[in-house]
Design an enzyme around this catalytic site. Sequence first.
Site, PDB file in Angstrom:
ATOM      1  N   THR A  49       0.862  -1.186   0.000  1.00  0.00           N
ATOM      2  CA  THR A  49       0.000   0.000   0.000  1.00  0.00           C
ATOM      3  C   THR A  49       0.896   1.232   0.000  1.00  0.00           C
ATOM      4  O   THR A  49       2.128   1.123  -0.006  1.00  0.00           O
ATOM      5  CB  THR A  49      -0.903   0.025   1.248  1.00  0.00           C
ATOM      6  OG1 THR A  49      -0.109   0.348   2.398  1.00  0.00           O
ATOM      7  CG2 THR A  49      -1.581  -1.320   1.471  1.00  0.00           C
ATOM      8  N   CYS A  50       0.282   2.412   0.036  1.00  0.00           N
ATOM      9  CA  CYS A  50       1.080   3.630   0.056  1.00  0.00           C
ATOM     10  C   CYS A  50       1.884   3.763   1.347  1.00  0.00           C
ATOM     11  O   CYS A  50       2.916   4.438   1.389  1.00  0.00           O
ATOM     12  CB  CYS A  50       0.193   4.856  -0.136  1.00  0.00           C
ATOM     13  SG  CYS A  50      -1.105   5.019   1.115  1.00  0.00           S
ATOM     14  N   GLY A 185     -13.837  25.770  -3.217  1.00  0.00           N
ATOM     15  CA  GLY A 185     -12.382  25.657  -3.230  1.00  0.00           C
ATOM     16  C   GLY A 185     -11.985  24.328  -3.858  1.00  0.00           C
ATOM     17  O   GLY A 185     -12.817  23.422  -4.001  1.00  0.00           O
ATOM     18  N   MET A 189      -7.183  20.469   1.246  1.00  0.00           N
ATOM     19  CA  MET A 189      -8.154  20.150   2.285  1.00  0.00           C
ATOM     20  C   MET A 189      -9.509  19.766   1.691  1.00  0.00           C
ATOM     21  O   MET A 189     -10.131  18.793   2.113  1.00  0.00           O
ATOM     22  CB  MET A 189      -8.322  21.340   3.238  1.00  0.00           C
ATOM     23  CG  MET A 189      -9.290  21.080   4.390  1.00  0.00           C
ATOM     24  SD  MET A 189      -8.781  19.708   5.466  1.00  0.00           S
ATOM     25  CE  MET A 189      -7.500  20.527   6.413  1.00  0.00           C
TER      26      MET A 189
END
Length: 417
Positions: A49-50, A185, A189
Amino acid sequence: MHLFAFGLNHHTAPLAMREKVAFPAETMGTALHDLLSCSKAAEAAIVSTCNRTEIYCNTQDPSAVIEWLATYHQLPVNKVEPFLYRLPEDQAVRHAFRVASGLDSMVLGEAQILGQLKDAVRTAEQAGTLGTLLNNLFQRTFSVAKEVRTRTEIGANSVSMSAAAVRLAERIFPSVADTRVLFIGAGEMIDLCATYFAAQHPKSITVANRTLERGQALASRLNGQAVLLADLPQVLPQHDIVVTSTASQLPILGKGMVERAIKARRHRPMFMVDLAVPRDVEAEVGDLDDVYLYTVDDLASVVQEGRERRQTAVVEAETIIDSKVGEFMHWLSAREAVPVIRNLRDKAERLRRHELERALKLLEKGESPAQVLEALSHALTNKFTHAPTQALHNAQPPEREQTLALISRIYGAHDNE
């Protein structure tokens, strides 16, 4: 059977090293076959996995498997070894149980790793590199993870801003799947938060951004649509959930705009999360009826509470895992006795057949059945007791007492009998 696991993760290695030893999903089967052919591993499964690359195997030569990992990725062994952890036998079992339960993850208690482990096992099964040892290990691993999540609150509380936002939204709406979500946005985030909300499969997703191109890039990954910030007065009333995080120095959503949106919605509730600093939403918006506004500080308190509860759950989870490790090691030690038991039974069966054939020949010659049976029983008794009797006779004084106690225990032979 020799269980061994090793690897590196976000605790032991930087991203640059984790990238070098990662295994793409499409090459995993080939890698597993190569591992079994190039090392002394009888079974193997690879978790990649990462945050981690780990190899679980049944091998008598762990160093050969470690060398294979480095060679496969065209790296010198001495460049990889400093980042590796090596886990023999019970340490490997405990590690597998902890990983599946979310105790070794970057985000404590996260559930994604369990699915990744199941994918790794499925790949190993399809590649034919999963045998009795690893199959039993992983089936018990999944069972332990389920028990930990059922009996503790390790995954019940939000420990990230994004997860907390989704959890709070679920307090307002029966299901996020029945809502329309607006993200204002397109930065990091919002990207992270959008991933969490998208996993709940809302009715629609809209991204509003200052530049349409960047908004479209995020919206396309979410199967949503993009609009400009200038379009907010028109699109705001259409959405139930609003998450905003921009770099604006002034509020983007004023009290008047939100008030008009609520009126257009006929006072259906609107859930708003303002992750921006400075804030994107005027503080007065929180005073409006039918608006549930949460700031970054509100979410931080939810996250802190969730972390504290998960830390408490860790103690309970570790207790469960310790007991299950003991059960697995008992099974493993019992499995190691299987070849001896099989050989013992095979030898007894050969003795039985030999004496039976001899008895049948005597019966064919007309010998008395009673005498043949008597001789058969004596012969079997003598042959079955020959080995332990010889062991007692040949035992030297230092080991005679131990041998005597062991044979007495096996055969249930004691002085008082």
